[in-house]
Design a protein around this motif. Structure first.
Motif, PDB file in Angstrom:
ATOM      1  N   THR A   1       2.348  -8.353 -11.154  1.00  0.00           N
ATOM      2  CA  THR A   1       2.696  -7.296 -10.206  1.00  0.00           C
ATOM      3  C   THR A   1       4.049  -7.628  -9.598  1.00  0.00           C
ATOM      4  O   THR A   1       4.210  -8.660  -8.940  1.00  0.00           O
ATOM      5  CB  THR A   1       1.635  -7.181  -9.095  1.00  0.00           C
ATOM      6  OG1 THR A   1       0.392  -6.811  -9.699  1.00  0.00           O
ATOM      7  CG2 THR A   1       2.029  -6.127  -8.072  1.00  0.00           C
TER       8      THR A   1
ATOM      9  N   GLN B   1       1.514 -12.209  -8.655  1.00  0.00           N
ATOM     10  CA  GLN B   1       2.362 -11.379  -7.806  1.00  0.00           C
ATOM     11  C   GLN B   1       3.756 -11.986  -7.691  1.00  0.00           C
ATOM     12  O   GLN B   1       3.902 -13.161  -7.385  1.00  0.00           O
ATOM     13  CB  GLN B   1       1.743 -11.241  -6.412  1.00  0.00           C
ATOM     14  CG  GLN B   1       0.390 -10.540  -6.419  1.00  0.00           C
ATOM     15  CD  GLN B   1      -0.197 -10.455  -5.015  1.00  0.00           C
ATOM     16  OE1 GLN B   1       0.343  -9.771  -4.163  1.00  0.00           O
ATOM     17  NE2 GLN B   1      -1.291 -11.165  -4.781  1.00  0.00           N
TER      18      GLN B   1
ATOM     19  N   ASP C   1       4.185 -13.735  -4.480  1.00  0.00           N
ATOM     20  CA  ASP C   1       2.896 -13.691  -3.797  1.00  0.00           C
ATOM     21  C   ASP C   1       3.146 -13.619  -2.287  1.00  0.00           C
ATOM     22  O   ASP C   1       4.278 -13.770  -1.820  1.00  0.00           O
ATOM     23  CB  ASP C   1       1.997 -14.868  -4.201  1.00  0.00           C
ATOM     24  CG  ASP C   1       2.583 -16.224  -3.868  1.00  0.00           C
ATOM     25  OD1 ASP C   1       3.465 -16.299  -2.983  1.00  0.00           O
ATOM     26  OD2 ASP C   1       2.167 -17.219  -4.490  1.00  0.00           O
TER      27      ASP C   1
END
Lengths: 467, 467
Positions: free
Chosen positions: A256, A286, A289
């Motif tokens: 992501t 991520q 993150d």
């Protein structure tokens, strides 16, 4: 004024830029080229080397801070009491670790100070202000949405073609796009799910669409990895968790990549908040993150300027290298040493407004206060608001003349240039596995945005040349 | 109407197309994407093979005709008496040969006829009309300014990415750009002058600028060969002859690539005419040279439909292959066999206007007469004007439904598709040295341009898919 030959050169550069995908939409929806400079920024070999070496140090610093939740909480929680956005971010944290692999794609932005300042003669405004041993001053470190890897790569391709045709001076090669795309591909492959995709979290109305699309396109053409592009709201509406994986449009999201989610505007709906929570609950990698995102906040940047804090994360040697590039930064109620004795930073800044920039802690840009605005803003500020702002030394960047090209029009202006270095760092459970500098971004803009002209106020893509 | 998913797909395709340089300017100067189709044209393997095989035959045919000035003069001189443009072209010829090397970059355009017509049941309108043995009907052969190699390569790249992501059917790979650019590079190198450039002869107001620029860019990036872009007028004003070489901006022009010079509009000034003469007097390799340009004229296309003329240039076997793709073509005063006996072609066409297109011999496009316009135009036409027109059988192209995308708007329309094959042929003194087919162009447009809608009237770039 440009000559006829220059006009033709600029006209051709504009057309070539468009062909290379250096595009943007104007507010009225018209398509035009991204603003760019026709005057490469001249940098000394030593400044360039210093800046490049710092990239991996700062990446590792961010990774280490991201592993120290107590540290982040200690400095950010007090602010979160008056900043609901920050509170929301902190609340996104889940106790259990759903993904131990980390990928940081950051951009470390600097100004180069005027020669007279860096050569030991800097007008020191307080005993603990920045060192004169470096010409570099860090503006900020972007751990989230380090943008422009595509557009700057294309601008450099354009400048390189002009240089090779003897139409521009020699420039320093630069291609951050390929390593960034390769890093995403590695992260997706390492995730280990077949046919997994990358999720690009985007803002609903994105003006920098072509920078993102260029990255998506290369990720497909080079690695056959698909990008799913969604806003946080759409992620909540279309996504689900399946055996710990984030699944969107039937596809497992391995990575992501946040090109949104760093400003309160991205969380206007409760669905957007739930979308962010869904990502957090999944095992998707991520970029960045949550702790890495928080580590890049201005408050953290400010506390890291204190040597005793910085040295908790890096060796004394690296600490020294970092410290000398820091501009002075203070929280508003900090007591600082000044030529007039110990004073509260906000008081001192009100007396010397031209020497500071008042910055809100939250991201977004364009909300900074300069000069005369500072005492006005400080006077109106409530006590509990103070935490949400940072005072930063106003960096006296080296100025230079440059031809800026904005929406088809060229102007020669007195400019300043902000130089960013892209860094890519892979880590697992906080242990760095690979860490490198992958190129630069230069954005050149008129020194005084108030001086008028079509090009004022626009940050123009630029390349570097060796001084 | 498109569904939501389709809308998103089209929206993304538009943005990707822009990123890939599929750009054009609207008449008001706004930048937008080149019109394109989202519905690849389905072609049978046999039609595709037949079309592809013909490319090198037609290239060789053009080379041979270009060596037969007497033939060209015989057919074109009578027309030139009433066509000052053609007279000017013929007058450009110089007796001495200044360059024995030839490079032809041509595009051979076809329609595929409706199944019921090609399957032996064609409504034959005259005994000597075209053969039912082929579904192909040649529209025209472009020996000058065979455009779109860049734009079609990018459109196919876009469609290919969509196919690979399972968002579009499988398409037939296609990249005419690289071989075209490689051919120019070879021609420049073979010319033998160090640092020689390619001259792109352009129209002052060029709407297809990005197609040309994409070619120039690849020629630079792959081969480090510079392109000088000038109108014929600018060539006269800035150019000179030096030891037989054409020199522009201080650089020797190895290759002159005509993307202009095929319409009277390009010769409005006496300087433009002198510019063309200057090129002709030099030893630059002209793509195409004057005889090749003339060999591509409609009058020559028409006389080549006569088997006894065609067979003078090619073997009986190749003649047969070519002939079966020819639509019926006549000069206006030609006596043709019709179901009602021998008649003058113009008389027959006036009685059957829907079966013909009345085309002016000169290039430029958009000046053809259809249906009811034909008898009107013929009635008004002076005797001496007749020579300047050709009657061509109105090809009944296969129709198909397609989503066309023009300036950001998509419409599903009933369409016809014109398919071109690019050919590259090197020759020396008329002897072919290399000769090959290098890819396709598809342009899809609404069957009835009068039916309205934003997409009507626009030829949209398209790819091929196997039926």
């Amino acid at each position: 004024m440009q000559t006829q030959v220059q006009n033709e050169l600029i006209e051709n550069a504009i057309e070539s830029g468009k062909l290379l995908g250096m595009l943007k939409y104007l507010p009225d929806g018209q398509l035009t080229h991204a603003p760019f400079s026709m005057s490469p920024y001249s940098i000394s070999a030593s400044d360039l080397q210093e800046m490049t070496e710092l990239t991996s140090y700062f990446s590792e610093l961010m990774i280490r801070i991201s592993q120290d939740w107590a540290f982040l909480e200690h400095h950010l929680k007090p602010i979160s009491e008056t900043d609901p956005f920050l509170k929301m971010l902190l609340d996104f944290r889940k106790q259990e670790v759903t993904q131990s692999k980390q990928l940081l794609i950051q951009r470390n932005d600097f100004f180069i100070t005027k020669d007279e300042l860096s050569n030991g003669g800097q007008d020191r405004i307080a005993a603990n202000e920045t060192s004169p041993d470096s010409s570099l001053r860090q503006v900020e470190l972007n751990t989230v949405s380090a943008s422009f890897p595509f557009l700057i790569t294309q601008l450099v391709r354009l400048h390189q073609n002009l240089y090779e045709q003897k139409l521009l001076e020699q420039i320093i090669p630069n291609n951050p796009l390929n390593p960034v795309v390769d890093a995403f591909a590695k992260a997706v492959r390492d995730y280990g799910s077949a046919d997994a995709v990358m999720l690009m979290v985007s803002q609903p109305a994105e003006s920098n669409r072509f920078d993102q699309l260029g990255l998506e396109q290369l990720l497909w053409e080079e690695h056959k990895i698909q990008t799913v592009r969604k806003s946080l709201t759409e992620i909540y509406e279309n996504g689900c968790l399946r055996e710990g994986h984030l699944v969107l449009d039937g596809k497992t999201v391995a990575v992501t990549y946040y090109r949104a989610g760093y400003t309160p505007d991205d969380f206007r709906t409760s669905e957007a908040i739930k979308g962010r929570q869904m990502i957090e609950a999944s095992s998707t990698v991520q970029v960045p993150d949550l702790p890495m995102q928080l580590a890049g906040m201005k408050k953290i940047q400010q506390v890291l300027t204190r040597p005793e804090i910085l040295s908790a994360f890096v060796s004394p040697q690296i600490s020294k290298l970092c410290l000398k590039t820091f501009a002075g930064m203070h929280c508003l109620d900090e007591i600082i040493e000044t030529p007039e004795g110990e004073l509260c930073a906000s008081e001192w800044a009100s007396m010397n407004p031209d020497k500071y920039v008042l910055k809100p802690q939250r991201e977004g840009g364009g909300n900074n206060y300069f000069g005369r605005e500072i005492p006005k803003k400080l006077a109106k500020m409530k006590q509990e608001e103070q935490n949400a702002y940072i005072l930063m030394e106003h960096i006296q960047a080296k100025t230079h003349s440059a031809i800026l090209v904005v929406d088809g029009q060229a102007e020669t202006m007195n400019c300043v240039s902000e130089i960013g270095r892209y860094g890519i760092c892979f880590a697992e459970n906080g242990v760095v596995q690979s860490n490198r500098d992958v190129g630069y971004l230069v954005r050149t803009k008129a020194e005084n945005v108030n001086e008028g002209g079509v090009c004022a106020g626009f940050a123009c893509l630029n390349s570097l040349t060796t001084a």
